[in-house]
Scaffold this active site. Structure first.
Site, mmCIF file in Angstrom:
data_model
loop_
_atom_site.group_PDB
_atom_site.id
_atom_site.type_symbol
_atom_site.label_atom_id
_atom_site.label_comp_id
_atom_site.label_asym_id
_atom_site.label_seq_id
_atom_site.Cartn_x
_atom_site.Cartn_y
_atom_site.Cartn_z
ATOM 1 N N ALA A 62 0.853 -1.186 0.000
ATOM 2 C CA ALA A 62 0.000 0.000 0.000
ATOM 3 C C ALA A 62 0.887 1.232 0.000
ATOM 4 O O ALA A 62 1.225 1.782 1.049
ATOM 5 C CB ALA A 62 -0.927 -0.015 1.220
ATOM 6 N N GLY A 66 -0.134 4.213 -5.141
ATOM 7 C CA GLY A 66 -1.100 3.196 -5.512
ATOM 8 C C GLY A 66 -0.962 1.964 -4.636
ATOM 9 O O GLY A 66 -0.043 1.868 -3.807
ATOM 10 N N GLU A 180 10.908 -1.625 5.797
ATOM 11 C CA GLU A 180 10.887 -1.492 4.347
ATOM 12 C C GLU A 180 12.296 -1.610 3.771
ATOM 13 O O GLU A 180 12.523 -2.307 2.775
ATOM 14 C CB GLU A 180 10.263 -0.144 3.974
ATOM 15 C CG GLU A 180 9.961 0.008 2.503
ATOM 16 C CD GLU A 180 9.252 1.326 2.191
ATOM 17 O OE1 GLU A 180 9.163 1.658 0.989
ATOM 18 O OE2 GLU A 180 8.802 2.010 3.131
ATOM 19 N N LEU A 208 14.495 4.677 -3.470
ATOM 20 C CA LEU A 208 13.843 5.987 -3.494
ATOM 21 C C LEU A 208 12.381 5.819 -3.859
ATOM 22 O O LEU A 208 12.031 5.664 -5.030
ATOM 23 C CB LEU A 208 14.536 6.916 -4.492
ATOM 24 C CG LEU A 208 13.980 8.335 -4.602
ATOM 25 C CD1 LEU A 208 14.142 9.087 -3.285
ATOM 26 C CD2 LEU A 208 14.656 9.090 -5.744
ATOM 27 N N VAL A 213 12.972 7.558 1.510
ATOM 28 C CA VAL A 213 14.114 6.907 0.882
ATOM 29 C C VAL A 213 14.806 6.084 1.954
ATOM 30 O O VAL A 213 14.924 6.519 3.100
ATOM 31 C CB VAL A 213 15.079 7.927 0.229
ATOM 32 C CG1 VAL A 213 15.624 8.920 1.245
ATOM 33 C CG2 VAL A 213 16.233 7.215 -0.467
#
Length: 456
Positions: A62, A66, A180, A208, A213
């Site tokens: 998510a 988008g 992440e 990025l 980032v």
């Protein structure tokens, strides 16, 4: 009874060893046949076990621009195996969850078509065993108040009521930036076949995205022991074990410094109107993070030098606030460098913008480049008027055209001044990585899937 003659005794004496030998050979043949049958039976019995060891995972990314769904399938060795004709199933919808800030239920239902597609490629009998994770990234992290929490709860309720997959509420979260970055590092090194090797044989990653980032790379145990804490007391280094090898992973995420968020940061730094980074002749509006900026080009046109100053200002490249021996920007420890950073793979918008302006072939999965390539492309872009931009850059997305000078200047500034890379250092721009006979996207969802399937 017949009486034996000497001839009979002679024949018997000669034949007995032969009969015994034949009997032994027959016995061995029977045993060998039985053994072969047992082996064959074992092999036949093992095949369903291997087939049954398939493990699927469904990952929703998510993001700020988008929502995407990825379906992966692993064998018992944690090797990827095809889902249909490809090595993963992928689909996306726009806009992202953050666009539904005022309607959490609508945000949740925006995932419905993706869920239906994902469930259609997972065998029905494996639905109850297939975990589903929703990882929201910088788009939701940037929302104010409890908006993100309300959207995530709506997504949990939606999955609980509408999905036959293995659902756990705690797997629907806003990903921490370090998660992440970690998952991205795992993805790329997994696809390159580096996992299980020494940390010095892995590659570093810069990702990025739109809102943030991330930088991640493996460091030595000695460097990890000396690592400082972040300003809020968190660890810069994550310890993870993959394929029997323990890695000390330096990872940091910079919220509000993804490409789309950085545009807003530059507007905050030098103003959106009369902005030296906007292509000459453009006037419009820019929306990000719930704010709307009235954007216009400088009266003197865009300028590489002036835009560089604005980007440095937005990055807060000020070494005086660095409390560690080595910093990137904003006072953040840089991990100390080392062998795990010697090969740097740079992903997402770095690849996309380079492809749009044409200094790499975006049809190829990877490309070798240097930070100086972004500088040279920026100098050219900053001289182009908005009126001529489409003809000059036919591959660029329509919405990116006014910001090409800004984006390229920012990317160069991020690499050189933010992360301290030599402008002539070779880096790898990456979109996909070849894995066996397939190309797999170099994105965090695969790393998340590996983490998920390893823990089930």
């Amino acid at each position: 009874m017949m009486k034996r003659t000497r001839l009979d005794e002679y024949v018997i004496s000669r034949l007995c060893p032969i009969v015994i030998l034949i009997s032994l050979l027959l016995l061995l043949l029977i045993q060998s046949t039985n053994t072969d049958a047992q082996v064959l039976t074992t092999r036949k019995a093992a095949a369903p076990s291997r087939r049954g060891s398939k493990a699927y995972t469904v990952i929703f990314d998510a993001g700020s621009t988008g929502s995407r769904v990825h379906v992966f399938c692993f064998d018992h060795n944690l090797d990827l195996i095809p889902v249909g004709n490809e090595l993963e199933f992928y689909s996306q919808v726009k806009p992202g969850l953050s666009a539904y800030a005022k309607n959490p239920q609508e945000a949740a239902y925006s995932l419905k078509s993706l869920l239906v597609e994902a469930e259609s490629v997972v065998p029905p009998n494996l639905h109850p065993k297939t975990p589903v994770r929703v990882g929201a990234t910088a788009g939701l992290r940037s929302l104010e108040g409890d908006t993100a929490d309300r959207i995530l709860q709506a997504v949990r309720d939606f999955l609980k009521d509408n999905s036959s997959l293995k659902f756990r509420p705690d797997l629907v979260t806003v990903l921490d930036g370090s998660q992440e970055g970690t998952f991205q590092w795992v993805t790329i090194n997994y696809l390159l076949g580096n996992l299980g090797n020494r940390y010095s044989n892995t590659v570093g990653v810069v990702d990025l995205g739109g809102g943030s980032v991330q930088m991640a790379y493996a460091i030595s145990e000695k460097a990890a022991e000396k690592s400082p804490k972040t300003t809020d007391g968190k660890d810069y280094v994550k310890d993870i074990t993959l394929k029997g090898t323990k890695y000390h992973l330096y990872v940091h995420s910079y919220l509000n410094y993804g490409l789309l968020a950085a545009r807003a940061e530059i507007f905050k730094a030098v103003g959106a109107s009369d902005n030296p980074c906007i292509l000459d002749g453009y006037h419009g509006s820019y929306r990000y993070g719930g704010s709307v900026y009235d954007v216009s080009a400088s009266h003197s046109g865009s300028s590489f030098i002036k835009c560089r100053r604005a980007a440095v200002n937005a990055l807060k490249v000020n070494k005086s606030i660095c409390t560690h021996m080595n910093c990137t920007f904003g006072g953040v420890w840089n991990g100390g460098g080392g062998a795990g950073q010697k090969n740097l793979f740079v992903a997402s918008f770095f690849f996309d913008i380079a492809g749009e302006v044409g200094f790499i072939d975006r049809k190829q999965p990877t490309a070798k480049a240097k930070p100086a390539d972004f500088r040279n492309a920026a100098k050219h872009a900053c001289k182009v008027s908005f009126q001529n931009a489409k003809a000059t850059y036919p591959l660029a997305e329509e919405g990116d055209l006014p910001y090409l000078c800004m984006d390229l200047v920012y990317q160069y500034t991020l690499l050189k001044d933010g992360f301290g890379l030599d402008p002539l250092r070779e880096i790898t721009l990456v979109k996909d990585v070849k894995y066996k006979d397939y190309l797999v996207e170099a994105a965090w969802p695969l790393g998340s899937a590996i983490d998920l399937v390893s823990s089930y």
